[in-house]
Scaffold this motif. Sequence first.
Motif, short mmCIF file in Angstrom:
data_model
loop_
_atom_site.label_atom_id
_atom_site.label_comp_id
_atom_site.label_asym_id
_atom_site.label_seq_id
_atom_site.Cartn_x
_atom_site.Cartn_y
_atom_site.Cartn_z
N THR A 347 0.82 -1.21 0.00
CA THR A 347 0.00 0.00 0.00
C THR A 347 0.86 1.27 0.00
O THR A 347 1.93 1.32 0.63
CB THR A 347 -0.94 0.01 1.21
OG1 THR A 347 -1.70 1.23 1.19
CG2 THR A 347 -0.15 -0.05 2.51
N LEU A 348 0.40 2.26 -0.71
CA LEU A 348 1.08 3.56 -0.75
C LEU A 348 0.44 4.56 0.20
O LEU A 348 0.91 5.69 0.30
CB LEU A 348 1.04 4.12 -2.19
CG LEU A 348 1.73 3.27 -3.26
CD1 LEU A 348 1.51 3.87 -4.64
CD2 LEU A 348 3.23 3.16 -2.96
N TRP A 357 -3.00 14.31 0.05
CA TRP A 357 -2.41 14.69 -1.24
C TRP A 357 -3.05 13.89 -2.37
O TRP A 357 -3.38 14.45 -3.43
CB TRP A 357 -0.91 14.46 -1.19
CG TRP A 357 -0.24 14.61 -2.52
CD1 TRP A 357 0.36 13.62 -3.26
CD2 TRP A 357 -0.10 15.80 -3.30
NE1 TRP A 357 0.86 14.11 -4.44
CE2 TRP A 357 0.59 15.45 -4.48
CE3 TRP A 357 -0.50 17.12 -3.10
CZ2 TRP A 357 0.90 16.39 -5.46
CZ3 TRP A 357 -0.20 18.06 -4.08
CH2 TRP A 357 0.49 17.68 -5.24
N TRP A 358 -3.24 12.60 -2.16
CA TRP A 358 -3.89 11.78 -3.19
C TRP A 358 -5.31 12.27 -3.44
O TRP A 358 -5.75 12.35 -4.60
CB TRP A 358 -3.92 10.31 -2.73
CG TRP A 358 -4.82 9.48 -3.59
CD1 TRP A 358 -4.51 8.89 -4.78
CD2 TRP A 358 -6.19 9.16 -3.34
NE1 TRP A 358 -5.60 8.22 -5.29
CE2 TRP A 358 -6.65 8.37 -4.42
CE3 TRP A 358 -7.08 9.48 -2.30
CZ2 TRP A 358 -7.95 7.90 -4.50
CZ3 TRP A 358 -8.38 9.00 -2.38
CH2 TRP A 358 -8.81 8.22 -3.46
N GLY A 367 -4.23 14.00 -11.01
CA GLY A 367 -3.77 12.63 -11.07
C GLY A 367 -2.32 12.45 -11.48
O GLY A 367 -2.03 12.00 -12.59
N TYR A 368 -1.39 12.80 -10.60
CA TYR A 368 0.03 12.64 -10.92
C TYR A 368 0.44 11.17 -11.02
O TYR A 368 1.36 10.82 -11.75
CB TYR A 368 0.90 13.32 -9.86
CG TYR A 368 0.85 14.82 -9.93
CD1 TYR A 368 1.25 15.49 -11.07
CD2 TYR A 368 0.40 15.57 -8.85
CE1 TYR A 368 1.20 16.87 -11.14
CE2 TYR A 368 0.35 16.95 -8.91
CZ TYR A 368 0.75 17.59 -10.05
OH TYR A 368 0.71 18.95 -10.12
N GLY A 369 -0.21 10.30 -10.29
CA GLY A 369 0.13 8.90 -10.33
C GLY A 369 1.21 8.49 -9.37
O GLY A 369 1.64 7.32 -9.37
N ASP A 370 1.69 9.43 -8.52
CA ASP A 370 2.70 9.06 -7.53
C ASP A 370 2.10 8.23 -6.41
O ASP A 370 2.77 7.39 -5.81
CB ASP A 370 3.37 10.31 -6.97
CG ASP A 370 2.36 11.32 -6.45
OD1 ASP A 370 1.17 11.17 -6.77
OD2 ASP A 370 2.76 12.25 -5.73
N ILE A 371 0.81 8.44 -6.11
CA ILE A 371 0.08 7.63 -5.14
C ILE A 371 -1.20 7.14 -5.82
O ILE A 371 -1.95 7.95 -6.38
CB ILE A 371 -0.27 8.43 -3.87
CG1 ILE A 371 1.00 8.98 -3.21
CG2 ILE A 371 -1.04 7.57 -2.88
CD1 ILE A 371 0.73 9.84 -2.00
#
Length: 439
Positions: A347-348, A357-358, A367-371
């Motif tokens: 899990t992130l 942040w997500w 939607g950066y996709g880092d999380i």
Amino acid sequence: MWTIPKPKYRTGFCAEGEIAVNIGGVRVVLYGDVLNRYPESRLAELVNCSTQNYEVISSLCDDFDPGRKEFYFDRDPDAFKCIIDVYYFDEIHIKRGICPVCFIKEMEFWKIEQSVLDECCKSYLMEKEEELKEITNKVKVILEDLEVEQCITRTQRCQRFLWMLMEKPGSSLPARFIAIASFLAILVSAVVMCVGTIPELQVTDSEGKLVEHPTLEAIETACMLWFTAEYLLRLASSPNKLHFALSIMNVIDFMAIMPFYVVLSLTYLGTTSMMELANVQQAVQALRIMRIARIFKLARHSSGLQTLTYALKRSLKELGLLLMYMSVGIFVFSALAYTMEQSHPETLFRSIPQSFWWAIITMTTVGYGDIYPKTALGKCNAAVSFLCGVIAIALPIHPIINNFVVFYNKQKVLETAAKHEVELMELKSGRDARRKSRN
């Protein structure tokens, strides 16, 4: 069921306990017991005064027919139809097509308090009064620009000329050139600030560090000298120095100029070993960031940016609702995501605050996709979150845009009305001058 008798629009003589009023040619018969519900009003005084007391009657109406017991008033009959509603319904509505300011004068004439106005009409009246105040202020500004003072000293004349030159671009051709030069200086300074951060255009100093190119520094210095001279000239020519210094746009101008001279001072103090060089460099770097404030100087030369600022002020309620919706959604969906993702070993989502942040980048559809979620329930939660985010952002957009359009059109109308008012004043003053010359 008992009903209140309505006023009669008819001719003929009045019965006992009735009076007839003729408002601009419209004859209305009113009942005395109804008028006495507001004993301090003008009509109630007419009912209760003696028909033999002509002095009192003449002070209350324009004319009187004792035979018909009819009172004549040279007033607006349409406004009077609204006035008499207070005797029957205890409230007054301003009908469409009647000037609210003139209607208030009618209420004062008939001695009716403004408290009986319905709430919708009170807000409408307040809006019109604000518009009139804005027109008055614009007329004052135009008259100040047009008036030529005769009995002033040479210093005051120079101060006024300088103020018009620096603050009123439309007053003369040189003033327009100065405004254009100031606008270009702002753009050049902003471009130099951005270009100066490109590593390929930087040079290496004696310590081997990359610094801004000397040519860009020279352009920056020239722009800052222009801004400084402009600010000092405007301050020197200002009629009210305190009001000038505390104005928001002038505070922004000062904040855009001040870092340049503070950097010079700190650099000088650092090179003379009065301060540690590391602290000086940190302070200089922080103050250089403040140079972005000069871009806000563009608002002083753009009526569109000013209108956008005022429209955002009018939309604070809608913006507050947007922030509230987003805050609630961020808290709810981040907590759900953290709970649903705990079953996944990779899990992130380590904590709920970290999940904020997500939730922000998901609800705003960035939607950066880092999380990102990895479980099926987490993905469902993400889908619902960005759908809710789209709806939450879209709902207040229309009112904000509508406020901008309404305010922009209103400003155009007020400016046109102020110019027409000035033209009428000039025509009136010209007629008065011709009459005096004939006499």
